[in-house]
Scaffold this motif. Structure first.
Motif, PDB file in Angstrom:
ATOM      1  N   ASP A 151       1.093  -1.168   0.042  1.00 54.78           N
ATOM      2  CA  ASP A 151      -0.061  -0.051   0.045  1.00 54.78           C
ATOM      3  C   ASP A 151       0.926   1.371  -0.002  1.00 54.78           C
ATOM      4  O   ASP A 151       0.464   2.174  -0.462  1.00 54.78           O
ATOM      5  CB  ASP A 151      -0.857  -0.073   1.304  1.00 54.78           C
ATOM      6  N   ASN A 152       1.918   1.349   0.616  1.00 56.11           N
ATOM      7  CA  ASN A 152       2.742   2.585   0.938  1.00 56.11           C
ATOM      8  C   ASN A 152       3.460   2.721  -0.605  1.00 56.11           C
ATOM      9  O   ASN A 152       3.941   3.986  -0.904  1.00 56.11           O
ATOM     10  CB  ASN A 152       3.573   2.609   1.883  1.00 56.11           C
ATOM     11  N   LEU A 153       3.833   1.641  -1.318  1.00 56.85           N
ATOM     12  CA  LEU A 153       4.109   1.772  -2.451  1.00 56.85           C
ATOM     13  C   LEU A 153       3.352   2.410  -3.586  1.00 56.85           C
ATOM     14  O   LEU A 153       3.352   3.419  -4.373  1.00 56.85           O
ATOM     15  CB  LEU A 153       4.898   0.502  -3.360  1.00 56.85           C
ATOM     16  N   ALA A 154       1.821   2.161  -3.377  1.00 58.74           N
ATOM     17  CA  ALA A 154       0.924   2.621  -4.162  1.00 58.74           C
ATOM     18  C   ALA A 154       0.668   4.136  -3.967  1.00 58.74           C
ATOM     19  O   ALA A 154       0.272   4.851  -4.688  1.00 58.74           O
ATOM     20  CB  ALA A 154      -0.365   1.629  -4.062  1.00 58.74           C
ATOM     21  N   ASP A 155       1.036   4.595  -2.816  1.00 53.41           N
ATOM     22  CA  ASP A 155       0.926   5.815  -2.177  1.00 53.41           C
ATOM     23  C   ASP A 155       2.014   6.889  -2.895  1.00 53.41           C
ATOM     24  O   ASP A 155       1.817   8.128  -2.474  1.00 53.41           O
ATOM     25  CB  ASP A 155       0.489   5.790  -0.822  1.00 53.41           C
ATOM     26  N   HIS A 156       2.950   6.058  -3.212  1.00 50.80           N
ATOM     27  CA  HIS A 156       4.311   7.033  -3.377  1.00 50.80           C
ATOM     28  C   HIS A 156       3.902   8.070  -4.723  1.00 50.80           C
ATOM     29  O   HIS A 156       3.300   7.579  -5.424  1.00 50.80           O
ATOM     30  CB  HIS A 156       5.444   6.088  -3.854  1.00 50.80           C
ATOM     31  N   PRO A 157       4.561   9.239  -4.426  1.00 54.20           N
ATOM     32  CA  PRO A 157       4.082  10.236  -5.609  1.00 54.20           C
ATOM     33  C   PRO A 157       4.692  10.010  -7.019  1.00 54.20           C
ATOM     34  O   PRO A 157       4.081  10.325  -8.157  1.00 54.20           O
ATOM     35  CB  PRO A 157       4.805  11.523  -5.015  1.00 54.20           C
ATOM     36  N   ARG A 158       5.572   8.855  -7.092  1.00 55.71           N
ATOM     37  CA  ARG A 158       6.065   8.678  -8.676  1.00 55.71           C
ATOM     38  C   ARG A 158       5.413   7.303  -9.094  1.00 55.71           C
ATOM     39  O   ARG A 158       5.875   6.787 -10.063  1.00 55.71           O
ATOM     40  CB  ARG A 158       7.677   8.163  -8.389  1.00 55.71           C
ATOM     41  N   VAL A 159       4.540   6.558  -8.218  1.00 52.69           N
ATOM     42  CA  VAL A 159       3.925   5.367  -8.755  1.00 52.69           C
ATOM     43  C   VAL A 159       2.242   5.857  -9.213  1.00 52.69           C
ATOM     44  O   VAL A 159       1.673   6.319  -8.418  1.00 52.69           O
ATOM     45  CB  VAL A 159       3.816   4.360  -7.659  1.00 52.69           C
ATOM     46  N   ILE A 160       2.028   5.399 -10.433  1.00 49.89           N
ATOM     47  CA  ILE A 160       0.814   5.782 -11.199  1.00 49.89           C
ATOM     48  C   ILE A 160      -0.227   4.535 -10.560  1.00 49.89           C
ATOM     49  O   ILE A 160      -1.206   4.896 -10.206  1.00 49.89           O
ATOM     50  CB  ILE A 160       1.034   5.597 -12.576  1.00 49.89           C
ATOM     51  N   ARG A 161       0.394   3.341 -10.634  1.00 52.06           N
ATOM     52  CA  ARG A 161      -0.509   2.336 -10.021  1.00 52.06           C
ATOM     53  C   ARG A 161       0.329   0.928  -9.734  1.00 52.06           C
ATOM     54  O   ARG A 161       1.447   0.847 -10.434  1.00 52.06           O
ATOM     55  CB  ARG A 161      -1.456   1.755 -11.249  1.00 52.06           C
ATOM     56  N   VAL A 162      -0.019   0.050  -8.808  1.00 53.22           N
ATOM     57  CA  VAL A 162       0.586  -0.933  -8.505  1.00 53.22           C
ATOM     58  C   VAL A 162      -0.463  -2.251  -9.110  1.00 53.22           C
ATOM     59  O   VAL A 162      -1.777  -2.213  -8.451  1.00 53.22           O
ATOM     60  CB  VAL A 162       0.760  -1.197  -6.903  1.00 53.22           C
ATOM     61  N   VAL A 163       0.058  -2.978  -9.937  1.00 55.04           N
ATOM     62  CA  VAL A 163      -0.884  -3.983 -10.383  1.00 55.04           C
ATOM     63  C   VAL A 163      -0.398  -5.430 -10.005  1.00 55.04           C
ATOM     64  O   VAL A 163       0.910  -5.559  -9.626  1.00 55.04           O
ATOM     65  CB  VAL A 163      -0.971  -4.083 -12.029  1.00 55.04           C
ATOM     66  N   ALA A 164      -1.209  -6.498  -9.992  1.00 50.99           N
ATOM     67  CA  ALA A 164      -0.751  -7.833  -9.722  1.00 50.99           C
ATOM     68  C   ALA A 164      -0.671  -8.703 -10.776  1.00 50.99           C
ATOM     69  O   ALA A 164      -1.645  -8.915 -11.725  1.00 50.99           O
ATOM     70  CB  ALA A 164      -1.940  -8.324  -8.720  1.00 50.99           C
ATOM     71  N   LEU A 165       0.263  -9.802 -10.603  1.00 48.74           N
ATOM     72  CA  LEU A 165       0.400 -10.926 -11.715  1.00 48.74           C
ATOM     73  C   LEU A 165      -0.347 -12.032 -10.862  1.00 48.74           C
ATOM     74  O   LEU A 165      -0.453 -12.074  -9.740  1.00 48.74           O
ATOM     75  CB  LEU A 165       1.782 -10.920 -12.054  1.00 48.74           C
ATOM     76  N   SER A 166      -0.736 -12.870 -11.734  1.00 49.31           N
ATOM     77  CA  SER A 166      -1.462 -14.073 -11.302  1.00 49.31           C
ATOM     78  C   SER A 166      -0.446 -15.179 -10.987  1.00 49.31           C
ATOM     79  O   SER A 166      -0.850 -15.947 -10.040  1.00 49.31           O
ATOM     80  CB  SER A 166      -2.651 -14.685 -12.164  1.00 49.31           C
ATOM     81  N   GLY A 167       0.667 -15.193 -11.413  1.00 48.94           N
ATOM     82  CA  GLY A 167       1.706 -15.982 -11.060  1.00 48.94           C
ATOM     83  C   GLY A 167       1.466 -17.457 -10.958  1.00 48.94           C
ATOM     84  O   GLY A 167       2.423 -18.365 -10.374  1.00 48.94           O
TER      85      GLY A 167
END
Length: 296
Positions: free
Chosen positions: A226-242
């Motif tokens: 969550d804190n990476l998603a909130d970083h001003p340089r991050v547009i979005r965090v997406v997940a791979l199904s792996g």
């Protein structure tokens, strides 16, 4: 690119997920086999890629494959250079479907060392990025893999991801950095904690305007990124199904409030060349709906 800001806003705020249509090289026969096309049904590499292009075309032109639920799509280079009914694929995605096009840019993985697999060298990268911009592609995706909680290995993976990401940024595109953690790793949770800290360090070195996206394995701990998603340089965090099934991946993703899906195998699960269009569209529509619900 004329629509760059519009695409960026869709990536930052759009409701839905990113479809990963970028199986390549060694993963293509496996993807085709799951689709009901075995290796004795095509002869040679060209025929193999024609089969996978036909499969992707069927997905992209399906009635449920629209920006109502799918906000972006990652393409393999051959798909980007291909056409659907005479139009470049990236143009069909954005102009006809309102879906933001991305391009897979890595050339595969090195052998494992220090518990990780780095990306292979990519000598023609800048020329490829120039071509991608010409096709109206918004961003790129690059994958490396972490197999165990090894601090040296994880540091090397993240450093390489950001180095390639800066090249992408310098060419006017948005990179999706994908340091995947193997979901079968016996030290998955520990590796994810190390990965988060390493990414956070590198994010703080980016300047205003150097905005990126992250594609990460669904973490063991809910909300870890969550804190990476909130970083001003991050547009979005997406997940791979792996490698998780559609249902399992969606169930795990639903516990991550600040991640959306970017699934490949989970998107095409249950699809087959032998299905009628009605059967195919119903199966794909069901997968799209499950992944969309987990993403919102």
């Amino acid at each position: 690119m004329a629509d760059f800001e519009k695409m960026k806003a869709q990536m930052a705020e759009g409701k839905g997920f990113i479809a990963a249509l970028d199986q390549s090289g060694g993963s293509t026969p496996k993807a085709l086999k799951l689709y009901g096309v075995t290796e004795d049904m095509y002869d040679g590499e060209t025929a193999m890629f024609d089969e996978i292009h036909a499969m992707r075309t069927r997905i992209i032109t399906a009635p449920d494959f629209t920006s109502d639920k799918v906000i972006g799509a990652i393409l393999f280079e051959r798909t980007m250079r291909g056409t659907i009914e005479g139009k470049p694929v990236s143009q069909v995605l954005w102009e006809d479907n309102g879906i933001v096009p991305f391009l897979k840019i890595d050339k595969g993985l090195e052998d494992e060392a220090d518990g990780v697999q780095l990306m292979k060298p990519n000598p023609g990268l800048e020329a490829l990025l120039k071509d991608a911009e010409g096709f109206g592609v918004f961003g790129t995706k690059e994958r490396s893999v972490i197999h165990e909680a090894n601090s040296d290995g994880i540091a090397a993976v993240v450093a390489q991801q950001f180095e390639v990401g800066r090249t992408v940024l310098s060419c006017g595109l948005v990179p999706i950095l994908e340091p995947e953690v193997n979901i079968k790793s016996s030290t998955k949770a520990e590796a994810e904690a190390m990965l988060k800290d390493e990414i956070a360090k590198h994010l703080d070195t980016l300047e205003d305007g150097q905005d990126i996206m992250l594609k990460l394995s669904i973490p063991t701990e809910a909300g870890l990124y969550d804190n990476l998603a909130d970083h001003p340089r991050v547009i979005r965090v997406v997940a791979l199904s792996g490698g998780y099934s559609t249902d399992e991946a969606c169930e795990k993703l639903a516990k991550q409030p600040k991640m959306i899906a970017s699934f490949s195998r989970a998107l095409s699960e249950g699809l087959s060349k032998q299905q009628s269009d009605e059967e195919f569209n119903a199966a794909l529509g069901s997968n799209i709906d499950k992944i969309y619900q987990a993403s919102i």
